[in-house]
Write a protein that holds these residues in place. Structure first.
Motif, PDB file in Angstrom:
ATOM      1  N   LEU A  94       0.759  -1.253   0.085  1.00  0.00           N
ATOM      2  CA  LEU A  94      -0.038  -0.008   0.016  1.00  0.00           C
ATOM      3  C   LEU A  94       0.984   1.251  -0.064  1.00  0.00           C
ATOM      4  CD1 LEU A  94      -2.570  -1.077   2.546  1.00  0.00           C
ATOM      5  CD2 LEU A  94      -3.022  -0.934   0.132  1.00  0.00           C
ATOM      6  N   ALA A  95       1.777   1.089   0.713  1.00  0.00           N
ATOM      7  CA  ALA A  95       2.850   2.325   1.015  1.00  0.00           C
ATOM      8  C   ALA A  95       3.559   2.782  -0.373  1.00  0.00           C
ATOM      9  CB  ALA A  95       3.699   2.133   2.075  1.00  0.00           C
ATOM     10  N   ALA A  96       3.860   1.427  -1.055  1.00  0.00           N
ATOM     11  CA  ALA A  96       4.741   1.595  -2.432  1.00  0.00           C
ATOM     12  C   ALA A  96       3.818   2.213  -3.241  1.00  0.00           C
ATOM     13  CB  ALA A  96       5.071   0.302  -2.765  1.00  0.00           C
ATOM     14  N   LEU A  97       2.535   1.823  -3.449  1.00  0.00           N
ATOM     15  CA  LEU A  97       1.502   2.571  -4.429  1.00  0.00           C
ATOM     16  C   LEU A  97       1.230   4.036  -4.098  1.00  0.00           C
ATOM     17  CD1 LEU A  97      -0.580   2.354  -6.572  1.00  0.00           C
ATOM     18  CD2 LEU A  97      -2.091   1.510  -4.931  1.00  0.00           C
ATOM     19  N   GLN A  98       1.265   4.389  -2.955  1.00  0.00           N
ATOM     20  CA  GLN A  98       1.255   5.767  -2.519  1.00  0.00           C
ATOM     21  C   GLN A  98       2.513   6.568  -2.983  1.00  0.00           C
ATOM     22  OE1 GLN A  98      -1.405   7.553  -1.195  1.00  0.00           O
ATOM     23  NE2 GLN A  98      -2.314   5.808  -1.963  1.00  0.00           N
ATOM     24  N   GLU A  99       3.676   5.859  -2.779  1.00  0.00           N
ATOM     25  CA  GLU A  99       4.743   6.671  -3.270  1.00  0.00           C
ATOM     26  C   GLU A  99       4.619   7.090  -4.915  1.00  0.00           C
ATOM     27  OE1 GLU A  99       6.966   7.876  -1.523  1.00  0.00           O
ATOM     28  OE2 GLU A  99       7.472   6.947   0.302  1.00  0.00           O
ATOM     29  N   ASP A 100       4.271   6.179  -5.457  1.00  0.00           N
ATOM     30  CA  ASP A 100       4.077   6.036  -6.964  1.00  0.00           C
ATOM     31  C   ASP A 100       2.936   7.244  -7.253  1.00  0.00           C
ATOM     32  OD1 ASP A 100       5.905   4.044  -7.743  1.00  0.00           O
ATOM     33  OD2 ASP A 100       4.213   2.701  -7.699  1.00  0.00           O
ATOM     34  N   ILE A 101       1.955   7.431  -6.642  1.00  0.00           N
ATOM     35  CA  ILE A 101       1.285   8.580  -7.140  1.00  0.00           C
ATOM     36  C   ILE A 101       1.811   9.703  -6.502  1.00  0.00           C
ATOM     37  CG2 ILE A 101      -1.198   9.486  -6.259  1.00  0.00           C
ATOM     38  CD1 ILE A 101      -1.977   6.419  -5.742  1.00  0.00           C
ATOM     39  N   ARG A 102       2.449   9.760  -5.577  1.00  0.00           N
ATOM     40  CA  ARG A 102       3.128  11.146  -4.816  1.00  0.00           C
ATOM     41  C   ARG A 102       4.128  11.544  -6.015  1.00  0.00           C
ATOM     42  NH1 ARG A 102       6.353  12.256   0.635  1.00  0.00           N
ATOM     43  NH2 ARG A 102       7.622  10.489  -0.105  1.00  0.00           N
ATOM     44  N   ASP A 103       4.855  10.575  -6.544  1.00  0.00           N
ATOM     45  CA  ASP A 103       5.820  11.074  -7.434  1.00  0.00           C
ATOM     46  C   ASP A 103       4.901  11.501  -8.842  1.00  0.00           C
ATOM     47  OD1 ASP A 103       8.696  11.191  -7.811  1.00  0.00           O
ATOM     48  OD2 ASP A 103       8.314   9.697  -9.663  1.00  0.00           O
ATOM     49  N   MET A 104       4.154  11.223  -9.224  1.00  0.00           N
ATOM     50  CA  MET A 104       3.233  11.457 -10.227  1.00  0.00           C
ATOM     51  C   MET A 104       2.778  13.187 -10.013  1.00  0.00           C
ATOM     52  SD  MET A 104      -0.157   9.697 -12.155  1.00  0.00           S
ATOM     53  CE  MET A 104       0.685   8.067 -12.217  1.00  0.00           C
ATOM     54  N   GLU A 105       2.188  13.099  -8.847  1.00  0.00           N
ATOM     55  CA  GLU A 105       1.585  14.425  -8.632  1.00  0.00           C
ATOM     56  C   GLU A 105       2.629  15.321  -8.563  1.00  0.00           C
ATOM     57  OE1 GLU A 105      -1.919  12.664  -5.563  1.00  0.00           O
ATOM     58  OE2 GLU A 105       0.104  13.492  -4.743  1.00  0.00           O
ATOM     59  N   ALA A 106       3.819  15.131  -8.188  1.00  0.00           N
ATOM     60  CA  ALA A 106       5.028  16.173  -8.008  1.00  0.00           C
ATOM     61  C   ALA A 106       5.461  16.551  -9.516  1.00  0.00           C
ATOM     62  CB  ALA A 106       6.169  15.540  -7.555  1.00  0.00           C
ATOM     63  N   ARG A 107       4.922  15.847 -10.598  1.00  0.00           N
ATOM     64  CA  ARG A 107       5.183  16.373 -11.759  1.00  0.00           C
ATOM     65  C   ARG A 107       4.003  17.387 -12.478  1.00  0.00           C
ATOM     66  NH1 ARG A 107       7.505  11.397 -11.949  1.00  0.00           N
ATOM     67  NH2 ARG A 107       5.548  10.515 -12.927  1.00  0.00           N
ATOM     68  N   THR A 108       2.858  17.510 -11.597  1.00  0.00           N
ATOM     69  CA  THR A 108       1.779  17.998 -12.053  1.00  0.00           C
ATOM     70  C   THR A 108       1.412  19.281 -11.614  1.00  0.00           C
ATOM     71  OG1 THR A 108       0.748  15.891 -12.060  1.00  0.00           O
ATOM     72  CG2 THR A 108      -0.825  17.649 -12.283  1.00  0.00           C
ATOM     73  N   THR A 109       0.814  20.325 -12.423  1.00  0.00           N
ATOM     74  CA  THR A 109       0.634  21.670 -11.889  1.00  0.00           C
ATOM     75  C   THR A 109      -0.755  21.939 -11.899  1.00  0.00           C
ATOM     76  OG1 THR A 109       0.953  22.563 -13.998  1.00  0.00           O
ATOM     77  CG2 THR A 109       2.929  22.616 -12.438  1.00  0.00           C
ATOM     78  N   LEU A 110      -1.611  21.195 -12.642  1.00  0.00           N
ATOM     79  CA  LEU A 110      -3.133  21.202 -12.543  1.00  0.00           C
ATOM     80  C   LEU A 110      -3.840  19.910 -12.272  1.00  0.00           C
ATOM     81  CD1 LEU A 110      -5.761  22.819 -13.070  1.00  0.00           C
ATOM     82  CD2 LEU A 110      -5.649  22.516 -15.213  1.00  0.00           C
ATOM     83  N   PHE A 111      -4.394  19.905 -11.179  1.00  0.00           N
ATOM     84  CA  PHE A 111      -5.173  18.625 -10.978  1.00  0.00           C
ATOM     85  C   PHE A 111      -6.710  18.744 -11.180  1.00  0.00           C
ATOM     86  CE2 PHE A 111      -1.195  18.652  -8.574  1.00  0.00           C
ATOM     87  CZ  PHE A 111      -0.850  17.517  -8.364  1.00  0.00           C
TER      88      PHE A 111
END
Length: 283
Positions: A94-111
């Motif tokens: 579960l934590a690894a999946l959250q890390e993947d999502i966090r890294d994707m979010e770090a490259r995003t400016t508009l959600f």
């Protein structure tokens, strides 16, 4: 061990070998890349999936040959083909999946996010998140990493206070009433939503029960800039990059925004739900 996790381990080992071959420590490589040192560790130890851009930057930093980097990117593409299975992804943790999502979010400016069944992860309180992760763990037989997953999810929320980023969230009113957590947790979650509506870079909308729906509430979706859309289902996590797919979900999101209540109207809906919950008791 799943094939997905084994492939991620092998990719991490190859990246580690490149780093060690260049005689760089993890901290030194992170400094060259402008990353946190923990990201290098997570990738090498298969607790996070590297992006293609990550691999390219890694290769440049360690002086790897272009053909080596190209091969690693191809391996990554094969890995991502397996990653869309939610069962495989949750078995890796579960934590690894959250890390993947966090890294994707770090490259995003508009959600832009529409979620019809649960409070959006970036807006969840700790205890609401615990209720959700506990259910996910049971459903997907995921490793017992609930506390670690909650910790990463809470860390992800720091991005809400980055004024360089914009967030547009839309939920149907039903999400505020679904009993996915005890009543006291639900009340705390609603208080959290009231606070979020005051953030200047956040637009929070609620589709009231009385609003005419533009389409059925089939599934949620996350639009990351105009680059891609994540569409989670119960068994697959679809990542759509085709411009026509992205445009389709942009139109769908705009339609929900047209019937949603925002600002004071959204807060009024939340307050009404809080009042309704105050008269209820646990059964």
């Amino acid at each position: 061990m799943s094939g997905f996790q084994q492939a991620r381990i092998e990719l991490g080992m190859q990246l580690r070998q490149l780093r060690e071959g260049s005689r760089l420590s993890g901290k030194e490589l992170a400094e060259r890349l402008g990353w946190q040192a923990s990201k290098v560790s997570r990738i090498e130890n298969a607790r996070q999936t590297a992006a293609a851009d990550d691999i390219a930057a890694w290769g440049r930093a360690v002086g790897a040959a272009p053909e080596v980097v190209e091969e690693l990117v191809e391996r990554l593409e094969g890995l991502l083909e397996r990653q869309d299975s939610w069962r495989q992804r949750h078995r890796s943790g579960l934590a690894a999946l959250q890390e993947d999502i966090r890294d994707m979010e770090a490259r995003t400016t508009l959600f832009r996010v529409f979620e019809p069944g649960v409070v959006i992860g970036l807006l969840q309180t700790t205890e609401y998140a615990r209720s959700i992760f506990t259910r996910i763990k049971r459903l997907y037989n995921a490793p017992d990493e609930v506390d670690a997953a909650i910790r990463v999810r809470m860390q992800r929320q720091e991005i809400l206070y980055d004024q360089r980023r914009r967030f547009r969230f839309v939920l149907p009113e039903a999400v505020l009433r679904y009993r996915l957590a005890p009543l006291d947790v639900m009340r705390g979650q609603l208080d959290r939503l009231l606070a979020v509506t005051a953030l200047p870079n956040v637009e929070f909308g609620i589709v009231p029960f009385t609003a005419p729906l533009p389409s059925a509430l089939l599934n949620g979706f996350w639009i990351y800039d105009r680059d891609h859309v994540a569409v989670p289902t119960r068994t697959r996590d679809l990542i759509l990059r085709d411009p026509e797919d992205v445009a389709f979900y942009e139109r769908a999101f705009d339609e929900f925004c047209e019937v949603a209540a925002f600002r004071e109207d959204a807060r009024a809906v939340i307050v009404q739900v809080l009042e309704d919950l105050s008269g209820q008791s646990e059964e």
